[in-house]
Scaffold this active site. Structure first.
Site, PDB file in Angstrom:
ATOM      1  N   ASN A   1      -3.122   8.926   2.255  1.00  0.00           N
ATOM      2  CA  ASN A   1      -3.212   7.727   3.085  1.00  0.00           C
ATOM      3  C   ASN A   1      -2.918   8.159   4.521  1.00  0.00           C
ATOM      4  O   ASN A   1      -1.768   8.374   4.871  1.00  0.00           O
ATOM      5  CB  ASN A   1      -2.173   6.706   2.576  1.00  0.00           C
ATOM      6  CG  ASN A   1      -2.068   5.494   3.473  1.00  0.00           C
ATOM      7  OD1 ASN A   1      -2.890   5.294   4.358  1.00  0.00           O
ATOM      8  ND2 ASN A   1      -1.042   4.682   3.235  1.00  0.00           N
ATOM      9  N   TRP A   2      -3.976   8.286   5.301  1.00  0.00           N
ATOM     10  CA  TRP A   2      -3.800   8.798   6.665  1.00  0.00           C
ATOM     11  C   TRP A   2      -3.159   7.757   7.581  1.00  0.00           C
ATOM     12  O   TRP A   2      -2.765   8.078   8.695  1.00  0.00           O
ATOM     13  CB  TRP A   2      -5.147   9.239   7.254  1.00  0.00           C
ATOM     14  CG  TRP A   2      -5.773  10.433   6.583  1.00  0.00           C
ATOM     15  CD1 TRP A   2      -5.345  11.069   5.441  1.00  0.00           C
ATOM     16  CD2 TRP A   2      -6.940  11.140   7.018  1.00  0.00           C
ATOM     17  NE1 TRP A   2      -6.172  12.115   5.137  1.00  0.00           N
ATOM     18  CE2 TRP A   2      -7.169  12.180   6.097  1.00  0.00           C
ATOM     19  CE3 TRP A   2      -7.827  10.994   8.087  1.00  0.00           C
ATOM     20  CZ2 TRP A   2      -8.243  13.074   6.210  1.00  0.00           C
ATOM     21  CZ3 TRP A   2      -8.888  11.876   8.210  1.00  0.00           C
ATOM     22  CH2 TRP A   2      -9.096  12.912   7.282  1.00  0.00           C
ATOM     23  N   LYS A   3      -3.129   6.506   7.130  1.00  0.00           N
ATOM     24  CA  LYS A   3      -2.612   5.405   7.961  1.00  0.00           C
ATOM     25  C   LYS A   3      -3.367   5.389   9.292  1.00  0.00           C
ATOM     26  O   LYS A   3      -4.536   5.766   9.330  1.00  0.00           O
ATOM     27  CB  LYS A   3      -1.097   5.522   8.134  1.00  0.00           C
ATOM     28  CG  LYS A   3      -0.393   5.653   6.775  1.00  0.00           C
ATOM     29  CD  LYS A   3       1.088   5.496   6.843  1.00  0.00           C
ATOM     30  CE  LYS A   3       1.657   5.645   5.432  1.00  0.00           C
ATOM     31  NZ  LYS A   3       3.106   5.394   5.401  1.00  0.00           N
TER      32      LYS A   3
ATOM     33  N   HIS B   1      -0.471  -2.369   0.664  1.00  0.00           N
ATOM     34  CA  HIS B   1       0.534  -1.398   1.122  1.00  0.00           C
ATOM     35  C   HIS B   1       1.651  -2.167   1.826  1.00  0.00           C
ATOM     36  O   HIS B   1       1.391  -3.168   2.503  1.00  0.00           O
ATOM     37  CB  HIS B   1      -0.118  -0.386   2.068  1.00  0.00           C
ATOM     38  CG  HIS B   1       0.779   0.766   2.394  1.00  0.00           C
ATOM     39  ND1 HIS B   1       1.827   0.653   3.280  1.00  0.00           N
ATOM     40  CD2 HIS B   1       0.823   2.034   1.911  1.00  0.00           C
ATOM     41  CE1 HIS B   1       2.466   1.814   3.343  1.00  0.00           C
ATOM     42  NE2 HIS B   1       1.876   2.665   2.517  1.00  0.00           N
TER      43      HIS B   1
ATOM     44  N   GLU C   1       3.140  -1.655   4.450  1.00  0.00           N
ATOM     45  CA  GLU C   1       2.931  -1.819   5.898  1.00  0.00           C
ATOM     46  C   GLU C   1       1.955  -2.957   6.186  1.00  0.00           C
ATOM     47  O   GLU C   1       2.086  -3.646   7.195  1.00  0.00           O
ATOM     48  CB  GLU C   1       2.454  -0.484   6.505  1.00  0.00           C
ATOM     49  CG  GLU C   1       3.598   0.531   6.547  1.00  0.00           C
ATOM     50  CD  GLU C   1       3.193   1.991   6.436  1.00  0.00           C
ATOM     51  OE1 GLU C   1       1.996   2.317   6.595  1.00  0.00           O
ATOM     52  OE2 GLU C   1       4.094   2.824   6.175  1.00  0.00           O
TER      53      GLU C   1
ATOM     54  N   GLU D   1       5.759   2.323  -4.502  1.00  0.00           N
ATOM     55  CA  GLU D   1       6.233   2.921  -3.256  1.00  0.00           C
ATOM     56  C   GLU D   1       7.484   2.189  -2.778  1.00  0.00           C
ATOM     57  O   GLU D   1       7.368   1.123  -2.153  1.00  0.00           O
ATOM     58  CB  GLU D   1       5.156   2.799  -2.163  1.00  0.00           C
ATOM     59  CG  GLU D   1       3.871   3.526  -2.479  1.00  0.00           C
ATOM     60  CD  GLU D   1       3.118   3.895  -1.208  1.00  0.00           C
ATOM     61  OE1 GLU D   1       2.754   5.064  -1.069  1.00  0.00           O
ATOM     62  OE2 GLU D   1       2.924   3.023  -0.348  1.00  0.00           O
TER      63      GLU D   1
ATOM     64  N   GLY E   1       8.030   7.559   4.569  1.00  0.00           N
ATOM     65  CA  GLY E   1       8.175   8.204   5.875  1.00  0.00           C
ATOM     66  C   GLY E   1       9.606   8.542   6.257  1.00  0.00           C
ATOM     67  O   GLY E   1       9.890   8.859   7.399  1.00  0.00           O
TER      68      GLY E   1
ATOM     69  N   SER F   1       7.487   9.732   0.766  1.00  0.00           N
ATOM     70  CA  SER F   1       8.031  11.066   1.070  1.00  0.00           C
ATOM     71  C   SER F   1       7.715  12.114   0.003  1.00  0.00           C
ATOM     72  O   SER F   1       8.528  13.002  -0.260  1.00  0.00           O
ATOM     73  CB  SER F   1       9.542  10.990   1.319  1.00  0.00           C
ATOM     74  OG  SER F   1       9.816  10.165   2.433  1.00  0.00           O
TER      75      SER F   1
ATOM     76  N   GLY G   1       1.467   9.906   2.450  1.00  0.00           N
ATOM     77  CA  GLY G   1       1.230   9.586   3.858  1.00  0.00           C
ATOM     78  C   GLY G   1       1.340  10.838   4.706  1.00  0.00           C
ATOM     79  O   GLY G   1       0.393  11.606   4.847  1.00  0.00           O
ATOM     80  N   GLY G   2       2.541  11.068   5.247  1.00  0.00           N
ATOM     81  CA  GLY G   2       2.778  12.171   6.181  1.00  0.00           C
ATOM     82  C   GLY G   2       2.211  13.506   5.724  1.00  0.00           C
ATOM     83  O   GLY G   2       1.531  14.196   6.501  1.00  0.00           O
TER      84      GLY G   2
HETATM   85  P1  PGA Z   1       4.846   8.942   3.202  1.00  0.00           P
HETATM   86  O1  PGA Z   1       3.974   7.584   3.039  1.00  0.00           O
HETATM   87  O2  PGA Z   1       4.281   9.940   2.254  1.00  0.00           O
HETATM   88  O3  PGA Z   1       4.667   9.324   4.641  1.00  0.00           O
HETATM   89  O4  PGA Z   1       6.249   8.581   2.877  1.00  0.00           O
HETATM   90  C1  PGA Z   1       3.530   7.173   1.788  1.00  0.00           C
HETATM   91  C2  PGA Z   1       2.754   5.894   1.916  1.00  0.00           C
HETATM   92  O5  PGA Z   1       3.146   5.022   2.701  1.00  0.00           O
HETATM   93  O6  PGA Z   1       1.722   5.710   1.252  1.00  0.00           O
END
Ligand code: PGA
Length: 248
Positions: free
Chosen positions: A11-13, A96, A98, A166, A172, A212, A233-234
């Site tokens: 997930n590149w966000k 998600h 977010e 999640e 993050g 994470s 994500g990251g």
């Molecule tokens: P993260 O994000 O790996 O940066 O913690 C995961 C996500 O929000 O899908």
């Protein structure tokens, strides 16, 4: 027992530029692949076309980070699931945390988006997870249970549904629940899916852990019985790290 293909989803966000998307995708194409493992990238909308073109001849799948519930209409700035399918997407992330926080998306909004994904022939990755305060109150399972009850459409075929657990506080932050805690929540989700959709579908739906995940902790998390992959994500923004997770 149901055979579930592992799904490693990036997930590149709201990250990357045209150039970075190209470099990252190029790096991912170097992945040798692994039997029973599917790799998915979910770039921001503007890069779906170019990234899709770059991975067209590879085994890497393309997905988006959200979609609108409707197929068309007066919804300025929104994107329909049908448009994503048109661009070559086979997955879309919905709900998600977010999106829930930044755009006030509710469980019923998420459910409508997952229905839209199914209507367009896409697999919906439905995200759930508790906040830190909810975890501290011991409400993790009740929060996840309520979110699932409200966010999953009726009659979801196992092949069109993925659930991502999640914990919001792990996203993050570099913090993760213990492997035991992750397995407990995943087993509970599996139980809820079987109760609601029957054993065949419930045991067929893939459950991803997100928050994470990185090459150093992926092996332990991915070895858990009810963890069928990761939503990353990251660590999905560096080809080396993402491939490291896929190989774990
Ligand atoms: P993260 O994000 O790996 O940066 O913690 C995961 C996500 O929000 O899908």
């Amino acid at each position: 027992m149901a055979q579930r293909t592992t799904l490693i989803a990036g997930n590149w966000k709201m990250n990357a530029s045209g150039e970075m998307a190209e470099v990252l995708t190029d790096g991912l194409k170097a992945w040798a692949g692994k039997p029973g493992v599917e790799m998915l990238v979910c770039p921001p909308f503007p890069y779906l076309g170019p990234v899709g073109a770059m991975i067209a001849e590879s085994d890497i799948k393309l997905g988006a980070q959200t979609c609108h519930a409707n197929a068309s209409g007066a919804h300025t700035g929104d994107v329909a699931a049908e448009m994503l399918a048109d661009l070559g997407c086979s997955y879309v992330i919905v709900g998600h945390s977010e999106r829930r926080a930044d755009h006030g998306e509710t469980d019923s909004d998420v459910c409508a988006q997952a229905e839209a994904a199914h209507r367009a022939g896409l697999c919906a990755i439905v995200c759930v997870g508790e906040t830190e305060a909810e975890r501290d109150e011991g409400a993790t399972l009740s929060v996840v249970t309520d979110q699932l009850a409200g966010s999953l459409p009726e009659g979801s075929p196992a092949t069109s549904l993925v659930v991502a657990y999640e914990p919001v506080w792990a996203i993050g932050t570099g913090r993760t629940p213990t492997n035991n805690d992750v397995q407990d929540v995943h087993a509970a989700i599996r139980g809820l899916l079987c109760e609601r959709f029957g054993n065949e579908i419930g045991n067929g739906v893939r459950l991803l852990y997100g928050g994470s995940m990185k090459p150093t902790n992926a092996e332990g998390l991915l070895a858990l019985q009810d963890v069928d992959g990761g939503l990353i994500g990251g660590a999905s923004l560096k080809a080396e790290d993402f491939i490291g997770i896929a190989d774990a």
